[in-house]
Motif scaffolding. Structure first.
Motif, PDB file in Angstrom:
ATOM      1  N   LYS A  11       0.796  -1.126   0.024  1.00  0.00           N
ATOM      2  CA  LYS A  11      -0.083  -0.017  -0.040  1.00  0.00           C
ATOM      3  C   LYS A  11       0.942   1.256   0.027  1.00  0.00           C
ATOM      4  O   LYS A  11       1.767   1.251   0.742  1.00  0.00           O
ATOM      5  N   VAL A  12       0.628   2.096  -0.880  1.00  0.00           N
ATOM      6  CA  VAL A  12       1.388   3.236  -1.126  1.00  0.00           C
ATOM      7  C   VAL A  12       0.292   4.514  -0.884  1.00  0.00           C
ATOM      8  O   VAL A  12      -0.693   4.560  -1.441  1.00  0.00           O
ATOM      9  N   GLN A  13       0.648   5.125   0.266  1.00  0.00           N
ATOM     10  CA  GLN A  13       0.088   6.354   0.523  1.00  0.00           C
ATOM     11  C   GLN A  13       0.182   7.808  -0.320  1.00  0.00           C
ATOM     12  O   GLN A  13       1.493   7.917  -0.602  1.00  0.00           O
ATOM     13  N   LYS A  14      -0.659   7.918  -1.267  1.00  0.00           N
ATOM     14  CA  LYS A  14      -0.639   9.270  -1.827  1.00  0.00           C
ATOM     15  C   LYS A  14      -0.469  10.455  -0.961  1.00  0.00           C
ATOM     16  O   LYS A  14      -1.161  10.447   0.139  1.00  0.00           O
ATOM     17  N   GLU A  15       0.448  11.378  -1.496  1.00  0.00           N
ATOM     18  CA  GLU A  15       0.501  12.449  -1.004  1.00  0.00           C
ATOM     19  C   GLU A  15      -0.770  13.417  -0.923  1.00  0.00           C
ATOM     20  O   GLU A  15      -1.091  13.313  -2.141  1.00  0.00           O
ATOM     21  N   PRO A  16      -1.540  13.853  -0.103  1.00  0.00           N
ATOM     22  CA  PRO A  16      -2.374  15.047  -0.466  1.00  0.00           C
ATOM     23  C   PRO A  16      -1.872  16.002  -1.270  1.00  0.00           C
ATOM     24  O   PRO A  16      -1.177  16.680  -1.351  1.00  0.00           O
ATOM     25  N   GLU A  17      -3.011  16.281  -2.169  1.00  0.00           N
ATOM     26  CA  GLU A  17      -2.800  17.319  -3.278  1.00  0.00           C
ATOM     27  C   GLU A  17      -2.782  18.722  -2.754  1.00  0.00           C
ATOM     28  O   GLU A  17      -3.664  19.125  -1.559  1.00  0.00           O
ATOM     29  N   ILE A  18      -2.046  19.544  -2.838  1.00  0.00           N
ATOM     30  CA  ILE A  18      -1.671  20.962  -2.479  1.00  0.00           C
ATOM     31  C   ILE A  18      -2.480  21.880  -3.154  1.00  0.00           C
ATOM     32  O   ILE A  18      -2.123  21.881  -4.314  1.00  0.00           O
ATOM     33  N   LYS A  19      -3.294  22.745  -2.654  1.00  0.00           N
ATOM     34  CA  LYS A  19      -3.631  23.632  -3.619  1.00  0.00           C
ATOM     35  C   LYS A  19      -2.740  24.744  -3.770  1.00  0.00           C
ATOM     36  O   LYS A  19      -1.887  25.103  -3.107  1.00  0.00           O
ATOM     37  N   VAL A  20      -3.112  25.455  -5.139  1.00  0.00           N
ATOM     38  CA  VAL A  20      -1.881  26.626  -5.316  1.00  0.00           C
ATOM     39  C   VAL A  20      -1.772  27.770  -4.596  1.00  0.00           C
ATOM     40  O   VAL A  20      -0.696  28.187  -4.295  1.00  0.00           O
ATOM     41  N   ASN A  21      -2.952  28.158  -4.130  1.00  0.00           N
ATOM     42  CA  ASN A  21      -2.868  29.293  -3.331  1.00  0.00           C
ATOM     43  C   ASN A  21      -2.269  28.822  -1.913  1.00  0.00           C
ATOM     44  O   ASN A  21      -1.447  29.640  -1.317  1.00  0.00           O
ATOM     45  N   GLU A  22      -2.486  27.504  -1.298  1.00  0.00           N
ATOM     46  CA  GLU A  22      -1.586  27.253  -0.133  1.00  0.00           C
ATOM     47  C   GLU A  22      -0.359  27.134  -0.428  1.00  0.00           C
ATOM     48  O   GLU A  22       0.500  27.611   0.487  1.00  0.00           O
TER      49      GLU A  22
END
Length: 86
Positions: A11-22
């Motif tokens: 199981k590979v955990q995906k990194e949470p997507e980061i919003k451009v503004n953040e």
């Protein structure tokens, strides 16, 4: 010893997507903390694609490279239009 006839699953955990503004907020803060002019550095990165414009302090370089440069421009332009023209 393990059986070599069995398939192993990982199981590979995906990194949470980061919003451009953040991402921009975090990169801007890191650049300012290190004493750089954040606007000039971010513009240099957007124009050239050279990640060395962005400090590696607080993982800023890695963060900005997770987002395409055109997405950064799109976010900046939308923000400008929303605040100044609409």
């Amino acid at each position: 010893m393990q059986e070599i006839n069995h398939t192993q699953f990982f199981k590979v955990q995906k990194e949470p997507e980061i919003k451009v503004n953040e991402m921009l907020s975090r990169v801007y803060s890191a650049l300012a903390e290190k004493g750089y002019d954040p606007v000039s550095q971010i513009i240099g990165y957007i124009m050239s694609g050279d990640p060395t414009y962005i400090t590696s302090y607080n993982n800023a370089r890695s963060l900005i490279m997770k987002v395409e440069r055109d997405e950064i421009l799109e976010e900046l332009l939308k923000n400008y239009i929303d605040r100044n023209l609409v």
